[in-house]
Design an enzyme around this catalytic site. Structure first.
Site, mmCIF file in Angstrom:
data_model
loop_
_atom_site.group_PDB
_atom_site.id
_atom_site.type_symbol
_atom_site.label_atom_id
_atom_site.label_comp_id
_atom_site.label_asym_id
_atom_site.label_seq_id
_atom_site.Cartn_x
_atom_site.Cartn_y
_atom_site.Cartn_z
ATOM 1 N N GLU A 148 17.735 -23.501 41.539
ATOM 2 C CA GLU A 148 16.576 -24.027 40.805
ATOM 3 C C GLU A 148 15.672 -24.658 41.839
ATOM 4 O O GLU A 148 16.012 -25.677 42.437
ATOM 5 C CB GLU A 148 17.033 -25.038 39.756
ATOM 6 C CG GLU A 148 16.001 -25.265 38.663
ATOM 7 C CD GLU A 148 15.122 -26.464 38.916
ATOM 8 O OE1 GLU A 148 14.033 -26.265 39.508
ATOM 9 O OE2 GLU A 148 15.510 -27.570 38.538
ATOM 10 N N CYS A 169 10.082 -30.882 39.323
ATOM 11 C CA CYS A 169 10.061 -29.422 39.469
ATOM 12 C C CYS A 169 9.025 -28.807 38.540
ATOM 13 O O CYS A 169 8.358 -27.835 38.893
ATOM 14 C CB CYS A 169 11.438 -28.842 39.155
ATOM 15 S SG CYS A 169 12.754 -29.475 40.206
#
Length: 454
Positions: free
Chosen positions: A226, A261
């Protein structure tokens, strides 16, 4: 290694790093103990994780203070993160038995077909500093629920929180040698790649994730990455309340100092609402307080990593040299700590770094567009694929736009959010694999097909 407060630049604590020998010893203990943990009833593992969640609630002020001291986020945002972690644990623990137990597919005379879900074994979780509770729980909670043992490497910038996680898990009943923390920075991460784990789960930058993938590929084991994004947001011409949309999208861009993120990293606004949107956006961000993260009402604390300031300065300088207009901020602050002014740039183009490269800080570029087609073209222009968002009064219109953007998550009239029942996954340089949802629970098991006759 020294743990440094990013607001005061004072050393909080010094901790001895792991060595190749100590890491291997921890791994061996995990390997020897994992089978007994996986053989325990899943209901026992669920109750253990739920007890861990209860301890977060009971110690939230203590844990939030530790988190704020080492990563610099305002105290209320630290509390929010821990509460959000408990929400995710609740869904994962309540659904673990449903999605991890044996699944009968066929039952007829003389034949039973079913799927069992076997734990991977001993997994390595190399985690991130920006949301250590949230991104950690995405991995180690479902991994433990599935019967795995875990080597957890917190970021060196969130190590104290990592040690608290280990302590609270073991107090809740996770056996001593089912969860261990790897202590150290980049060098310790390198050492972990040489150990024969049964899976690697990483959250962090594209550069580091790509390196991990290349190093672990010959092992032919699961490797889930990720790796952040350059998340676009479009404000269409039919939004009803520009002020409300400006406030919501500003928060999506600047919450946690933009160190998320899925932070909004670039904004496209239809020309018919552009001027009003810019006025309200600047007004909103200007009203937020900058200061020590322990002060009440502070929205902007310091950046966690001092090195990020240079990246932000370079992006701003590059944009201004190519014709961008600076409406707010633009430079590091003249005070102790890793402070950078909240920064708003307009008249930006895709020739500028700020619209192409991840900022991961309190900097946003806002571009005027004439049509939905223009917005779609610019939103598509990225190597990343984590999230995308559309603000519009028309759900059908928004979904049609989102379907054309290659991202793992799409938002209509919201942004910068993660929900435990839904899969969290990236595409392209944002990574691959799945956390959260039933798919995330099954990221930590291998299906076995059982054909049973008799």
């Amino acid at each position: 290694m020294k743990i440094i407060n990013p607001s005061t630049e004072e050393i909080i604590r010094e901790i001895r790093e792991d060595t190749a020998e100590s890491l291997l010893a921890k791994y061996q203990l995990l390997k020897e103990s994992q089978k007994k943990w996986s053989d325990s009833d899943i209901s026992h593992r669920v109750k253990t994780i739920q007890k861990f969640s209860d301890s977060l609630q009971n110690q939230i002020e203590y844990l939030a203070a530790i988190l704020t001291s080492e990563v610099g986020k305002p105290l209320q945002q630290s509390r929010n993160e821990i509460n959000g972690a408990r929400t995710r644990i609740k869904w994962l623990s309540e659904n673990a038995e449903k999605y991890l137990s044996d699944e009968q597919m066929t039952k007829e005379q003389g034949l039973e077909e079913k799927i069992s879900y076997d734990p991977l074994g001993v997994i390595c979780n190399i985690s991130a500093w920006n949301y250590p509770w949230l991104v950690g729980i995405n991995v180690f909670v479902p991994a433990l629920l599935a019967g795995n043992a875990v080597m957890y490497k917190p970021s060196e910038f969130a190590l104290l929180t990592g040690l608290e996680i280990e302590k609270l898990l073991k107090q809740a009943g996770v056996p001593e040698n089912i969860f261990h923390v790897a202590i150290g920075g980049k060098e310790v991460g390198e050492l972990l790649l040489k150990i024969p784990f049964d899976g690697y789960f990483f959250t962090g930058s594209y550069k580091t994730g790509k390196y991990i993938y290349e190093k672990t590929a010959p092992k032919m084991i699961p490797c889930q990455l990720e790796m952040g994004g350059k998340d676009p947001l479009y404000v269409s011409d039919d939004v009803a309340d520009i002020k409300q949309v400006a406030a919501a999208t500003a928060d999506g861009a600047f919450y946690n100092n933009g160190q998320s993120c899925c932070s909004v990293e670039r904004i496209y606004v239809h020309e018919s609402v552009y001027d009003e949107y810019i006025r309200e956006f600047v007004k909103e961000v200007s009203s937020w307080k900058v200061g020590e993260p322990t002060e009440p009402g502070v929205y902007f604390g310091p950046l966690t990593r001092k090195a990020q300031i240079n990246i932000l300065e370079n992006q701003v300088a590059d944009a201004l040299s190519k014709g961008a207009q600076l409406l707010l901020g633009g430079k590091r602050m003249n005070r102790k700590g890793n402070y950078f002014e909240p920064t708003i740039l307009t008249d930006v183009t895709h020739d500028m770094q700020v619209m192409k490269e991840e900022s991961f800080g309190p900097v946003i570029g806002i571009m005027k567009v004439n049509t939905d087609e223009d917005a779609i073209r610019f939103m598509q222009d990225t190597e990343y694929g984590l999230t995308s968002a559309v603000y519009s009064a028309d759900k059908t219109r928004a979904e049609k736009i989102l379907e054309q953007i290659n991202t793992g998550s799409g938002y209509w009239n919201c942004c910068d959010r993660v929900s435990a029942p839904l899969p969290w996954s990236g595409r392209k340089h944002s990574g691959f694999g799945v956390a959260l949802s039933h798919a995330g629970l099954r990221s930590f098991v291998r299906p076995r097909a059982l054909h049973l006759r008799g």
